[in-house]
Write a protein that holds these residues in place. Structure first.
Motif, PDB file in Angstrom:
ATOM      1  N   PHE A  47       0.858  -1.262  -0.029  1.00  0.00           N
ATOM      2  CA  PHE A  47       0.027   0.159  -0.016  1.00  0.00           C
ATOM      3  C   PHE A  47       0.912   1.394   0.068  1.00  0.00           C
ATOM      4  N   ARG A  48       1.347   1.670  -1.109  1.00  0.00           N
ATOM      5  CA  ARG A  48       2.254   2.885  -1.521  1.00  0.00           C
ATOM      6  C   ARG A  48       2.051   3.215  -2.879  1.00  0.00           C
ATOM      7  N   VAL A  49       2.140   4.390  -3.352  1.00  0.00           N
ATOM      8  CA  VAL A  49       2.175   4.660  -4.722  1.00  0.00           C
ATOM      9  C   VAL A  49       3.350   3.813  -5.443  1.00  0.00           C
ATOM     10  N   GLY A  50       2.482   3.303  -6.435  1.00  0.00           N
ATOM     11  CA  GLY A  50       3.613   2.166  -7.303  1.00  0.00           C
ATOM     12  C   GLY A  50       3.446   0.878  -6.794  1.00  0.00           C
ATOM     13  N   GLY A  51       2.805   0.556  -5.584  1.00  0.00           N
ATOM     14  CA  GLY A  51       2.753  -0.573  -5.145  1.00  0.00           C
ATOM     15  C   GLY A  51       1.565  -1.393  -5.527  1.00  0.00           C
ATOM     16  N   LYS A  52       1.290  -2.651  -5.324  1.00  0.00           N
ATOM     17  CA  LYS A  52       0.296  -3.272  -5.682  1.00  0.00           C
ATOM     18  C   LYS A  52      -0.430  -4.128  -4.735  1.00  0.00           C
ATOM     19  N   TYR A  53      -1.763  -4.276  -5.219  1.00  0.00           N
ATOM     20  CA  TYR A  53      -2.690  -5.024  -4.230  1.00  0.00           C
ATOM     21  C   TYR A  53      -3.104  -6.355  -5.366  1.00  0.00           C
ATOM     22  N   HIS A  54      -2.843  -7.385  -4.750  1.00  0.00           N
ATOM     23  CA  HIS A  54      -3.198  -8.644  -5.725  1.00  0.00           C
ATOM     24  C   HIS A  54      -4.288  -9.416  -4.497  1.00  0.00           C
ATOM     25  N   TYR A  55      -5.401  -9.428  -5.209  1.00  0.00           N
ATOM     26  CA  TYR A  55      -6.571  -9.977  -4.281  1.00  0.00           C
ATOM     27  C   TYR A  55      -7.445 -10.989  -4.948  1.00  0.00           C
ATOM     28  N   ALA A  56      -8.344 -11.693  -4.401  1.00  0.00           N
ATOM     29  CA  ALA A  56      -9.418 -12.404  -4.930  1.00  0.00           C
ATOM     30  C   ALA A  56     -10.621 -12.411  -4.233  1.00  0.00           C
ATOM     31  N   GLN A  57     -11.784 -12.391  -4.717  1.00  0.00           N
ATOM     32  CA  GLN A  57     -13.255 -12.495  -4.124  1.00  0.00           C
ATOM     33  C   GLN A  57     -13.405 -13.827  -4.528  1.00  0.00           C
ATOM     34  N   ARG A  58     -13.864 -14.516  -3.453  1.00  0.00           N
ATOM     35  CA  ARG A  58     -14.163 -16.040  -3.521  1.00  0.00           C
ATOM     36  C   ARG A  58     -15.699 -16.265  -3.213  1.00  0.00           C
ATOM     37  N   THR A  59     -16.165 -17.155  -4.059  1.00  0.00           N
ATOM     38  CA  THR A  59     -17.742 -17.544  -3.772  1.00  0.00           C
ATOM     39  C   THR A  59     -17.690 -18.310  -2.365  1.00  0.00           C
ATOM     40  N   ALA A  60     -18.935 -18.241  -1.856  1.00  0.00           N
ATOM     41  CA  ALA A  60     -19.175 -18.793  -0.527  1.00  0.00           C
ATOM     42  C   ALA A  60     -18.957 -20.321  -0.362  1.00  0.00           C
ATOM     43  N   ASP A  61     -18.898 -20.944  -1.446  1.00  0.00           N
ATOM     44  CA  ASP A  61     -18.367 -22.480  -1.456  1.00  0.00           C
ATOM     45  C   ASP A  61     -17.257 -22.692  -1.774  1.00  0.00           C
ATOM     46  N   GLY A  62     -16.319 -21.662  -2.099  1.00  0.00           N
ATOM     47  CA  GLY A  62     -15.053 -21.769  -2.728  1.00  0.00           C
ATOM     48  C   GLY A  62     -14.697 -22.399  -4.004  1.00  0.00           C
ATOM     49  N   SER A  63     -15.752 -22.523  -4.622  1.00  0.00           N
ATOM     50  CA  SER A  63     -15.711 -23.016  -5.997  1.00  0.00           C
ATOM     51  C   SER A  63     -15.205 -22.123  -7.133  1.00  0.00           C
ATOM     52  N   PHE A  64     -14.937 -20.713  -6.876  1.00  0.00           N
ATOM     53  CA  PHE A  64     -14.726 -19.692  -7.860  1.00  0.00           C
ATOM     54  C   PHE A  64     -14.057 -18.590  -7.106  1.00  0.00           C
ATOM     55  N   ASN A  65     -12.906 -18.227  -7.928  1.00  0.00           N
ATOM     56  CA  ASN A  65     -12.098 -16.986  -7.355  1.00  0.00           C
ATOM     57  C   ASN A  65     -12.078 -15.933  -8.683  1.00  0.00           C
ATOM     58  N   ALA A  66     -12.395 -14.847  -8.199  1.00  0.00           N
ATOM     59  CA  ALA A  66     -12.213 -13.812  -9.214  1.00  0.00           C
ATOM     60  C   ALA A  66     -11.176 -12.854  -8.686  1.00  0.00           C
ATOM     61  N   TRP A  67      -9.867 -13.123  -9.413  1.00  0.00           N
ATOM     62  CA  TRP A  67      -8.849 -12.513  -9.143  1.00  0.00           C
ATOM     63  C   TRP A  67      -8.707 -10.861  -9.626  1.00  0.00           C
ATOM     64  N   GLY A  68      -7.997 -10.198  -8.879  1.00  0.00           N
ATOM     65  CA  GLY A  68      -7.847  -8.633  -9.267  1.00  0.00           C
ATOM     66  C   GLY A  68      -6.504  -8.115  -8.919  1.00  0.00           C
ATOM     67  N   ILE A  69      -6.006  -6.997  -9.533  1.00  0.00           N
ATOM     68  CA  ILE A  69      -4.760  -6.493  -9.456  1.00  0.00           C
ATOM     69  C   ILE A  69      -5.010  -4.931  -9.486  1.00  0.00           C
ATOM     70  N   MET A  70      -4.424  -4.175  -8.538  1.00  0.00           N
ATOM     71  CA  MET A  70      -4.501  -2.949  -8.575  1.00  0.00           C
ATOM     72  C   MET A  70      -3.024  -2.315  -8.240  1.00  0.00           C
ATOM     73  N   THR A  71      -2.821  -1.204  -9.471  1.00  0.00           N
ATOM     74  CA  THR A  71      -1.595  -0.450  -9.106  1.00  0.00           C
ATOM     75  C   THR A  71      -1.871   0.634  -8.289  1.00  0.00           C
ATOM     76  N   TYR A  72      -1.380   1.244  -7.434  1.00  0.00           N
ATOM     77  CA  TYR A  72      -1.560   2.491  -6.613  1.00  0.00           C
ATOM     78  C   TYR A  72      -0.818   3.660  -7.433  1.00  0.00           C
ATOM     79  N   LEU A  73      -1.495   4.507  -7.751  1.00  0.00           N
ATOM     80  CA  LEU A  73      -1.156   5.883  -8.435  1.00  0.00           C
ATOM     81  C   LEU A  73      -1.076   6.985  -7.627  1.00  0.00           C
ATOM     82  N   GLU A  74      -1.967   6.964  -6.715  1.00  0.00           N
ATOM     83  CA  GLU A  74      -2.011   8.201  -5.373  1.00  0.00           C
ATOM     84  C   GLU A  74      -2.685   7.629  -4.297  1.00  0.00           C
TER      85      GLU A  74
END
Length: 132
Positions: A33-60
């Motif tokens: 969590f800093r400018v230029g840093g990345k946040y790599h995450y997933a949202q998972r279904t309640a039963d754990g059968s599906f992950n929606a992965w995402g990535i953010m690069t912080y600009l400000e």
């Protein structure tokens, strides 16, 4: 094609500091969590059968006020991918989260998304049509 941003706002009966510090639920693989840093995450279904992965690069990052990033869907390794359910969704989104102190221990949180320049006409049309 000019596309309007997608904006969601909510008001909370809590001071801005508490809203800023309140975390989100989900699976975090890594976070810098800093400018230029990345946040790599997933949202998972309640039963754990599906992950929606995402990535953010912080600009400000302006504590208590604003976070700006480029947001994308990704795979588990952090490589940018297409939306898992909508392959023509824009791959890169400009994302802004604003925290507004309304006084009297109330806070307005607004999130704005807009496709990044260079998105195809097909991607822009899907984004624009999904607003409703």
């Amino acid at each position: 094609m000019a596309v309007k941003p997608y904006i969601v706002s909510r008001e909370f009966a809590a001071p801005r500091e508490l809203v800023w510090n309140e975390g989100v639920t989900g699976f975090t693989k890594s976070m810098d969590f800093r400018v230029g840093g990345k946040y790599h995450y997933a949202q998972r279904t309640a039963d754990g059968s599906f992950n929606a992965w995402g990535i953010m690069t912080y600009l400000e990052i302006s504590p208590m006020d604003r976070i700006v990033s480029i947001q994308s869907f990704s795979d588990e390794n952090g490589d940018i991918t297409m939306h898992p359910l909508a392959p023509t969704w824009p791959k890169l989104m400009h994302w802004v989260m604003d925290f507004e102190d309304l006084g009297n221990s109330r806070t307005k949180l607004s999130v704005t998304w807009l496709p990044v320049d260079g998105s195809s006409a097909e991607e822009l049309a899907l984004f624009d049509g999904a607003r409703e």
